[in-house]
Design a protein around this motif. Structure first.
Motif, PDB file in Angstrom:
ATOM      1  N   VAL A  46     -65.066  84.790  21.679  1.00  0.00           N
ATOM      2  CA  VAL A  46     -66.250  83.829  20.878  1.00  0.00           C
ATOM      3  C   VAL A  46     -67.280  85.006  20.831  1.00  0.00           C
ATOM      4  CG1 VAL A  46     -65.465  81.754  21.719  1.00  0.00           C
ATOM      5  CG2 VAL A  46     -67.191  83.284  23.058  1.00  0.00           C
ATOM      6  N   GLY A  47     -67.237  86.169  20.824  1.00  0.00           N
ATOM      7  CA  GLY A  47     -68.154  87.288  20.554  1.00  0.00           C
ATOM      8  C   GLY A  47     -68.915  86.983  19.152  1.00  0.00           C
ATOM      9  N   GLY A  48     -70.025  87.585  18.932  1.00  0.00           N
ATOM     10  CA  GLY A  48     -70.810  87.570  17.648  1.00  0.00           C
ATOM     11  C   GLY A  48     -71.281  86.163  17.249  1.00  0.00           C
ATOM     12  N   ARG A  49     -71.280  85.149  17.921  1.00  0.00           N
ATOM     13  CA  ARG A  49     -71.789  83.968  17.847  1.00  0.00           C
ATOM     14  C   ARG A  49     -72.952  83.431  18.510  1.00  0.00           C
ATOM     15  NH1 ARG A  49     -66.505  79.826  18.220  1.00  0.00           N
ATOM     16  NH2 ARG A  49     -65.071  81.357  17.588  1.00  0.00           N
ATOM     17  N   GLY A  50     -73.894  84.394  19.249  1.00  0.00           N
ATOM     18  CA  GLY A  50     -74.884  84.082  19.780  1.00  0.00           C
ATOM     19  C   GLY A  50     -74.668  83.301  21.215  1.00  0.00           C
TER      20      GLY A  50
END
Length: 106
Positions: A46-50
């Motif tokens: 779920v990286g890069g989603r804040g």
């Protein structure tokens, strides 16, 4: 995307849940009026989603609501505080130099 930061004191951590599934955590320990924050992690899927940013914001909001100061040993939390100088007051003044959070007026 429904995210929620939840305190799980019996595990000594805050969890961030995405649609009910735990996708990140921030471990902590409270001693008196100080919350030590040694580690955070987020599922790389779920990286890069804040998600990490939301987790840290929730943890620091909880510390403020409880009237606690924080010791940001976790580099991600420390960096977040550096990027949000309005949160520097969460770190006791005497502890700020140790974490590279000295203010310009010193």
């Amino acid at each position: 995307m429904d995210t929620k930061v939840v305190d799980v004191p019996e595990k000594g951590r805050f969890e961030i849940r995405l649609d009910g599934r735990v996708v990140g955590l921030a471990s902590y320990h409270v001693d008196g009026s100080t919350m030590t924050l040694p580690h955070t992690e987020v599922d790389p899927g779920v990286g890069g989603r804040g998600i990490g940013t939301q987790l840290v914001a929730g943890v620091l909001d909880a510390a403020r609501e409880r009237g606690l100061t924080v010791l940001p040993y976790c580099s991600f939390i420390r960096h977040y505080i550096q990027q949000h100088p309005e949160l520097t007051d969460l770190v006791a003044e005497d502890d700020r130099p140790h974490f590279g959070l000295e203010t310009a007026d010193r």
